[in-house]
Design a protein around this motif. Structure first.
Motif, PDB file in Angstrom:
ATOM      1  N   SER A  58       0.830  -1.223   0.000  1.00 25.49           N
ATOM      2  CA  SER A  58       0.000   0.000   0.000  1.00 25.49           C
ATOM      3  C   SER A  58       0.857   1.263   0.000  1.00 25.49           C
ATOM      4  N   LYS A  59       1.951   1.227   0.783  1.00 29.99           N
ATOM      5  CA  LYS A  59       2.851   2.389   0.792  1.00 29.99           C
ATOM      6  C   LYS A  59       3.496   2.607  -0.579  1.00 29.99           C
ATOM      7  N   ALA A  60       3.954   1.552  -1.196  1.00 33.08           N
ATOM      8  CA  ALA A  60       4.566   1.667  -2.525  1.00 33.08           C
ATOM      9  C   ALA A  60       3.573   2.198  -3.540  1.00 33.08           C
ATOM     10  N   LYS A  61       2.334   1.682  -3.420  1.00 32.35           N
ATOM     11  CA  LYS A  61       1.296   2.153  -4.334  1.00 32.35           C
ATOM     12  C   LYS A  61       1.007   3.624  -4.124  1.00 32.35           C
ATOM     13  N   ALA A  62       0.976   4.068  -2.820  1.00 29.12           N
ATOM     14  CA  ALA A  62       0.741   5.489  -2.534  1.00 29.12           C
ATOM     15  C   ALA A  62       1.861   6.364  -3.110  1.00 29.12           C
TER      16      ALA A  62
END
Length: 406
Positions: A58-62
């Motif tokens: 999720s962090k990478a996607k953000a």
């Protein structure tokens, strides 16, 4: 039993490390319930690891979304009314490059055209010189004239001068005129050798009348030196004929003028003189020759032969204009005279018509035998009666040499 035999056949010859896989063997021996219990007990331990993976994703996607939004904002700022600035700059650069390439091609084509044009001019000039037996030496010598009309088209000659030429009977330029006139009009110094009666007077008078302004009050603009008073008077008459229609101040340096004239108040554009009278006016009457633009030594071989070297040197020094154009015209050009000419001239063009120091082909020569002094007088009268008007526009009285043979 059959399954045991089959597995034994399949795994025959293999060695199984029971110590290494003891935990797995014990799990399978306890049955399905124990395996399920172990998986449930192991799930809480593996759950945190899967949660961490999900958070990382999720962090990478953000981060990716944030980066895309930043790039979208930047691209949006570069778009003005549906036009991309970077794209426009790129297109403009491509257009400029294409224009530069096109300009370079056009310049190359223009250089090629100029070179071909120059080669054609050189070839045309060589053909004309060969046709009229003109020999030159020097660098960047102007092309000879094809006709007098070329003076108007190429050298911006006033129409009245060409009209005067036509009135005086000049239809085509002579060989010396074809080469000497464009040479002087191009600002080049020259010494020319051509036979008597070939039109040398017109060859140096015409460029002078074309270049200097009539009615000047700034002093003498052109000086023509002649070895004799008769030749100076004849040159003055021819100059006035050519200048008809313009208010040129053309003066002949007479004895009275050299001794009593007020040269400071005298208006004079072209001054024709013999060396001694002009030197006297310079030394004793303060005649100013510092603004002279053209200095011509006519029949220069005779000038130097008569012992005027020091006088001519004094006159040359008096004509101190740095942009002065000097020229020497003569029927013969001995090597000694040519060497003297080179000492006072810079980057001069050498023009010779025919063969140097040869007998002129335009003059008819004949040998007359007379038995007595009375016979010499009769032959001389007959020769005078045969004198005709020269086709170049000047009248020449040629006195034959009559030899008496006993």
């Amino acid at each position: 039993m059959e399954k045991v035999k089959l597995s034994a056949a399949l795994f025959a010859g293999t060695h199984f490390d029971r110590k290494r896989f003891s935990a797995d063997i014990a799990r399978f021996r306890q049955g399905p319930s124990a395996a399920t219990h172990d998986a449930a007990s192991a799930a809480p331990s593996s759950a945190p690891s899967s949660e961490k993976k999900r958070k990382r994703k999720s962090k990478a996607k953000a981060k990716k979304n944030k980066k895309r939004r930043a790039e979208g904002d930047a691209s949006a700022s570069d778009v003005v009314e549906g036009f991309s600035v970077f794209k426009g700059l790129a297109a403009k650069k491509v257009g400029e490059d294409s224009e530069e390439v096109e300009t370079a091609k056009n310049e190359d084509l223009e250089v090629v055209r100029r070179r071909k044009r120059a080669e054609r001019e050189i070839e045309r000039a060589a053909i004309l010189r060969k046709r009229f037996d003109i020999h030159i030496s020097g660098q960047n010598v102007p092309a000879p004239l094809e006709n007098f009309e070329e003076l108007v088209s190429s050298y911006r000659c006033d129409s009245y001068l060409v009209g005067n030429l036509s009135k005086l009977g000049f239809q085509e330029p002579t060989p010396i005129q074809r080469q000497a006139i464009p040479t002087l009009l191009s600002g080049r110094e020259c010494f020319a050798c051509a036979p008597t009666g070939s039109g040398k007077t017109l060859a140096f008078l015409f460029p002078i009348l074309m270049k200097i302004k009539p009615g000047s009050k700034d002093g003498v603009k052109a000086v023509i030196l002649c070895p004799t008073r008769e030749l100076a008077a004849q040159t003055t008459r021819e100059c006035k004929k050519l200048a008809k229609g313009r208010k040129f101040y053309i003066k002949l340096m007479t004895k009275d003028l050299s001794t009593s004239a007020n040269f400071k108040d005298m208006h004079c554009d072209i001054l024709v003189s013999t060396p001694l009278r002009l030197d006297h006016a310079v030394q004793k009457r303060d005649l100013d020759l510092s603004r002279v633009e053209y200095l011509v030594l006519d029949e220069s071989d005779k000038l130097f032969e008569l012992g005027f070297v020091e006088v001519i040197d004094s006159i040359v020094k008096a004509c101190s204009n740095p942009s002065i154009i000097r020229s020497l015209f003569s029927a013969t050009l001995p090597d000694s005279i040519e060497a003297l000419a080179r000492t006072i001239m810079h980057d001069a063009v050498r023009v010779i018509v025919g063969r140097k120091n040869s007998a002129p082909s335009l003059i008819k020569q004949k040998l007359i035998f007379a038995g007595t002094e009375k016979g010499k007088l009769i032959a001389l009268r007959q020769s005078f009666a045969e004198v005709h008007h020269d086709p170049s526009g000047c009248s020449f009285l040629l006195v034959p040499c009559i030899l008496l043979f006993s």
